[in-house]
Design a protein around this motif. Structure first.
Motif, PDB file in Angstrom:
ATOM      1  N   THR A  45       0.920  -1.285  -0.054  1.00  0.00           N
ATOM      2  CA  THR A  45      -0.069  -0.083  -0.073  1.00  0.00           C
ATOM      3  C   THR A  45       0.874   1.433  -0.120  1.00  0.00           C
ATOM      4  O   THR A  45       2.152   1.112  -0.162  1.00  0.00           O
ATOM      5  CB  THR A  45      -1.069   0.091   1.169  1.00  0.00           C
ATOM      6  OG1 THR A  45      -1.954   1.099   1.019  1.00  0.00           O
ATOM      7  CG2 THR A  45      -0.212   0.198   2.629  1.00  0.00           C
ATOM      8  N   GLU A  63      -1.226   5.687   4.269  1.00  0.00           N
ATOM      9  CA  GLU A  63      -2.402   5.064   4.048  1.00  0.00           C
ATOM     10  C   GLU A  63      -2.751   4.576   5.266  1.00  0.00           C
ATOM     11  O   GLU A  63      -2.011   3.830   5.834  1.00  0.00           O
ATOM     12  CB  GLU A  63      -2.492   4.289   2.850  1.00  0.00           C
ATOM     13  CG  GLU A  63      -2.355   4.860   1.611  1.00  0.00           C
ATOM     14  CD  GLU A  63      -3.852   5.514   1.272  1.00  0.00           C
ATOM     15  OE1 GLU A  63      -4.870   4.982   1.275  1.00  0.00           O
ATOM     16  OE2 GLU A  63      -3.825   6.600   1.007  1.00  0.00           O
ATOM     17  N   LEU A  80      -4.558  -4.404   6.244  1.00  0.00           N
ATOM     18  CA  LEU A  80      -5.208  -3.357   5.512  1.00  0.00           C
ATOM     19  C   LEU A  80      -6.658  -3.145   6.131  1.00  0.00           C
ATOM     20  O   LEU A  80      -7.247  -4.244   6.425  1.00  0.00           O
ATOM     21  CB  LEU A  80      -5.291  -3.750   4.094  1.00  0.00           C
ATOM     22  CG  LEU A  80      -3.996  -3.885   3.135  1.00  0.00           C
ATOM     23  CD1 LEU A  80      -4.315  -4.200   1.701  1.00  0.00           C
ATOM     24  CD2 LEU A  80      -3.312  -2.473   3.302  1.00  0.00           C
TER      25      LEU A  80
END
Length: 240
Positions: A119, A123, A147
């Protein structure tokens, strides 16, 4: 959490390891030369050589004299241990252990975590921190990253059970694992978490898992710390 400040060669080896685990570098593919890696990471040749030596020792790379360094096929290392939850591991060791504390939060991804989870830096990612032990006290600390997904709970109480069983409730089955183990000494934060002194041997287990089934995108990066005298790590090899 930064339990140990990594030397440069370890930072480089972590990034090289990531390229192998995520198939950015394919099996039998030649990796960049030492001089090219020096330019990429802006480090000395000694640092690059130590990083490569570490991955050769782990069986992730192999050298061909006068040719270069190549990615080794994972199967040649033997079958990896199946993915087990902490509870399953403890049961197998004859220990009755449970989660003493769990805390979940969303945090911006560092460069290291962004690399492992594929990623972008900064983030938001999920950070799950858990302390395990018995009625006698704590002996393990897990620092896990994965995530963000709107279906994942942000209530810490939902993470006191098996993390992998929790994932199963969303149809996620962790079926691929790469990991390595090393001995470290605790920093101040880990000494406080596990109630140990600075000379206590700690087993650090770095784990990268994912669900490799078609259509699944789950990935996990965990750093697990065990009091050395309280934990044994077993590897079971089976003939292919």
């Amino acid at each position: 959490m930064n339990i140990n400040k990594l030397p440069l060669y370890a930072e480089v080896s972590n990034d090289l390891r990531f390229k192998i685990f995520t198939d950015e570098w394919k099996v039998d593919e030649q990796i960049p030369t030492e001089m090219e890696l020096c330019e990429i990471y802006n480090v000395s040749r000694i640092t690059v050589r130590k990083a490569i030596d570490l991955l050769v020792q782990e069986g992730l790379l192999y050298r061909q004299r006068a040719v270069g360094t190549f990615v080794r096929k994972i199967d040649e290392q033997g079958n990896l241990t199946p993915v087990k939850s902490f509870t399953q591991e403890m049961t197998g060791l004859g220990k009755e252990a449970y989660t003493l504390n769990a805390a979940i939060q969303k945090i911006p991804a560092s460069r290291k975590i962004a690399n492992f989870l594929n990623t972008k830096i900064n983030e938001p990612v999920m950070n799950l921190r858990r302390v395990f032990g018995t009625h006698e006290g704590a002996f393990a600390f897990f620092d896990t990253y994965f995530l963000c997904n709107e279906k994942y709970s942000v209530d810490s109480k939902d993470y006191y059970g098996s993390f992998y069983e929790y994932l199963n409730s969303f149809g996620i089955v962790v079926n691929s694992i790469n990991e390595y183990v090393e001995a470290v000494l605790p920093d101040n934060e880990l000494m406080k978490i596990l109630s140990v002194d600075q000379c206590t041997p700690i087993l650090k287990r770095v784990r990268y898992t994912k669900d490799i089934d078609v259509g699944k995108s789950f990935q996990e990066y965990s750093e697990c710390f065990y009091i050395g005298s309280e934990y044994r790590y077993y590897v079971n090899y089976m003939e292919p």
